[in-house]
Write an enzyme that holds these catalytic residues in place. Structure first.
Site, PDB file in Angstrom:
ATOM      1  NE  ARG A   1       9.018   3.869 -11.185  1.00 49.93           N
ATOM      2  CZ  ARG A   1       9.511   4.416 -10.087  1.00 49.93           C
ATOM      3  NH1 ARG A   1       9.255   3.876  -8.909  1.00 49.93           N
ATOM      4  NH2 ARG A   1      10.252   5.510 -10.160  1.00 49.93           N
TER       5      ARG A   1
ATOM      6  NE  ARG B   1       7.375  -5.548   0.644  1.00 51.69           N
ATOM      7  CZ  ARG B   1       7.673  -4.513  -0.124  1.00 51.69           C
ATOM      8  NH1 ARG B   1       7.892  -4.701  -1.416  1.00 51.69           N
ATOM      9  NH2 ARG B   1       7.745  -3.299   0.381  1.00 51.69           N
TER      10      ARG B   1
ATOM     11  CG  HIS C   1      -5.599  -2.176  -3.691  1.00 54.55           C
ATOM     12  ND1 HIS C   1      -6.477  -2.299  -2.633  1.00 54.55           N
ATOM     13  CD2 HIS C   1      -4.371  -2.004  -3.131  1.00 54.55           C
ATOM     14  CE1 HIS C   1      -5.828  -2.173  -1.501  1.00 54.55           C
ATOM     15  NE2 HIS C   1      -4.549  -2.004  -1.767  1.00 54.55           N
TER      16      HIS C   1
ATOM     17  CG  HIS D   1      10.465  -7.698  -8.757  1.00 53.93           C
ATOM     18  ND1 HIS D   1       9.213  -8.227  -9.001  1.00 53.93           N
ATOM     19  CD2 HIS D   1      11.150  -8.671  -8.090  1.00 53.93           C
ATOM     20  CE1 HIS D   1       9.150  -9.458  -8.517  1.00 53.93           C
ATOM     21  NE2 HIS D   1      10.317  -9.750  -7.965  1.00 53.93           N
TER      22      HIS D   1
ATOM     23  CG  HIS E   1      -2.151  -4.825  -7.449  1.00 54.74           C
ATOM     24  ND1 HIS E   1      -2.709  -4.072  -6.441  1.00 54.74           N
ATOM     25  CD2 HIS E   1      -0.838  -4.513  -7.472  1.00 54.74           C
ATOM     26  CE1 HIS E   1      -1.772  -3.353  -5.866  1.00 54.74           C
ATOM     27  NE2 HIS E   1      -0.624  -3.592  -6.478  1.00 54.74           N
TER      28      HIS E   1
END
Length: 575
Positions: A292, A199, A203, A294, A206
């Site tokens: 982590r 959401r 960067h 989530h 990711h």
């Protein structure tokens, strides 16, 4: 051609859209039936009901499904399902829908999207739902806050017949239904697919972690961001959509695909992770990345996290065999300057220098205009974020006054407006309480309901001014905490917000009483007068408290200017 993709949840991909002839019949029937205008969350839920994203559901949950989902994470027939999907309505609508047996569901423009055949109507225990689903009763949790503050008192359950999906005019090529996503996978020859839920903007870290996840799972990659309702304060989906379009080009050809998910997140942590996996299973995904915390909302006001960092991973792992979706866990990625590369933090040798930038630090750098290094993100991504989130001194903002009648709000607001206009640079709009009452809310009285509506209207106008880079100065009484909280939340999503409490004692306000209002209230001529016959809820979240007995209007206005400079919304004179 037979598909090698994972089967949908429950074995069948639901499609609740009717044929054209049936749609015309339902439209004709709706003329004699009650209607309900769907709120944004309802629209997201309806879209995923209609297109099969919520398979095996065929409508909004009835009471039996709802109660078992809350207590056991299962539908009444035993199928795994962790999140209530309900249609909450006002009592009048519920009564009319029960009497008619059906309810036409419409968007805000009145377009009929679906017909609900009513099977159940009940008043839920939303406090019990909050504890069961979110393991919390704290309204600072977004899911709990929605239940406590925004949920209508009656739930309607029943099957749904869809006439059309909700209309979207943005990113239309990326808004793919589960059936369309599955067809794209089949066409590309993909059978193992790992999905990445996000959401937030993406960067370099990711991209690295999703590449690793795909390699480890021996699968292709679906970047599947949520573009429905997310956590208040998140980057808007338009900006994120442009970022994702840049990001997808960073993957090798035919290795990754981008599609958007119109989901209304609940920020439900562990339960939500299982829900997200089910939704992706319906899209043909065999593996699901879970990181982590989530779908967690962070921490409460005392700094305590609502969920443990790996609770979501643990819960999804418990249901992996039943669900058939393989969880791909990942830990935080850090940048290692010596190799100019990213690695999971637990794979970095002790003593090795690493770098990282938190979400808070990124927002601070955007707000201040400070550099965002290329090791953290890509230039094209940073450019998109700066377009939407300019530094504070170029953003719009709202100064929202609250205080008793006669406290000096309007006088200070006018002084502030003059000082801001003298500085120049941004348009300034004053929304004074009396002026708004005359021009925007002339039909309203002074009941609590009408006062809330008035403050909501002021907040909406201020939000629009702020969003477009202007300065809004609001000076109503605003006696109640909840409408003030909603305004702060709405306006802060579009720029700056400063709440100013003009803390003038009641006896001083009465002495001033230039309009004779307090005297009339004391005599009972004016009913529901704030401070006399109606309460004033002093703000505990004010950014500035002005003790006007000891300050001139000019001094009070300068105090606000100084705060705005300190916060970065105004440049210092001479900068």
């Amino acid at each position: 051609m037979a598909s090698n993709l994972i089967q949908p949840h429950g074995g069948e991909l639901v499609d609740l859209l009717v044929d054209d002839a049936t749609a015309e019949d339902l439209k004709a029937a709706s003329r004699d039936l009650p209607s309900f205008t769907l709120q944004p969350r309802h629209l997201c839920d309806l879209e995923l009901l209609l297109n099969g994203g919520f398979s095996p559901l065929r409508g909004f949950m009835g009471q039996a499904d709802y109660e078992r989902v809350c207590s056991e994470m299962r539908l009444a027939d035993g199928t795994l399902w962790p999140m209530p999907i309900t249609l909450d309505v006002d009592p009048k609508t519920a009564e009319a829908a029960q009497a008619a047996g059906r309810l036409a569901l419409r968007d805000v423009e009145g377009v009929m999207l679906a017909m609900l055949t009513v099977s159940d109507a009940w008043r839920p225990d939303t406090s019990g739902e909050a504890e069961a689903v979110f393991a919390s009763s704290d309204p600072d949790h977004p899911g709990v806050g929605h239940l406590m503050r925004s949920t209508a008192p009656v739930y309607l359950g029943g099957t749904v017949q869809g006439l059309q999906l909700p209309v979207h005019y943005d990113f239309t090529e990326l808004r793919r239904t589960p059936a369309q996503v599955r067809a794209s996978f089949d066409e590309a020859g993909w059978s193992r697919v790992v999905a990445f839920q996000t959401r937030n903007p993406m960067h370099r870290a990711h991209v690295e972690l999703t590449r690793r996840a795909a390699v480890e799972a021996d699968a292709n990659l679906l970047i599947h961001p949520v573009v429905g309702m997310t956590k208040p304060g998140d980057v808007d989906h338009y900006t994120r959509g442009r970022v994702y379009q840049h990001i997808i080009k960073r993957y090798p050809e035919n290795s990754a695909m981008l599609a958007m998910l119109p989901l209304a997140m609940r920020m439900g942590g562990p339960r939500e992770a299982v829900w997200h996996a089910i939704i992706r299973k319906n899209h043909g995904v065999s593996h699901f990345i879970v990181g982590r915390d989530h779908a967690g909302p962070g921490s409460d006001a005392a700094g305590n996290p609502f969920y443990g960092p790996y609770d979501a991973q643990d819960m999804l792992q418990d249901y992996t065999d039943e669900l058939g979706v393989t969880m791909v866990p990942f830990k935080m990625m850090v940048y290692v300057p010596s190799s100019d590369s990213y690695h999971p933090v637990d794979e970095v040798d002790e003593g090795t220098a690493t770098l990282s930038i938190s979400g808070t630090e990124l927002r601070d750098r955007l707000a201040s205009g400070d550099d965002i290094p290329e090791w953290f993100s890509y230039p094209e991504v940073v450019a998109e974020l700066r377009r939407t989130h300019p530094q504070k001194s170029k953003q719009g903002f709202t100064v929202f006054f609250t205080g008793l009648s006669g406290s000096g709000k309007s006088t200070i607001a006018n002084a502030l407006m003059s000082k801001l206009l003298e500085r120049g640079g941004r348009p300034v709009t004053l929304l004074d309480g009396d002026v708004v009452r005359t021009n925007l809310s002339s039909e309203l009285g002074f009941s609590k309901e009408h006062r809330d509506i008035n403050i909501t209207r002021i907040g909406y106008v201020a939000s629009e001014i702020t969003k477009h880079g202007g300065i809004a100065i609001c000076a109503p009484i605003a006696p109640y905490a909840e409408p003030r909280r909603r305004n702060r939340e709405a306006i802060s999503a579009n720029g700056g917000y400063v709440l100013v409490h003009v803390s003038t004692p009641l006896e001083v306000c009465e002495q001033r009483d230039r309009k004779g209002l307090y005297a009339k209230a004391r005599a009972g001529i004016i009913k529901e007068f704030t401070g006399i016959s109606d309460p004033y809820e002093e703000p505990i979240d004010a950014d500035i408290v002005l003790p006007t007995v000891d300050q001139t209007p000019d001094e009070a206005a300068q105090t606000i200017i100084d705060h705005l400079v300190a916060e970065g919304y105004l440049d210092s004179i001479g900068d």
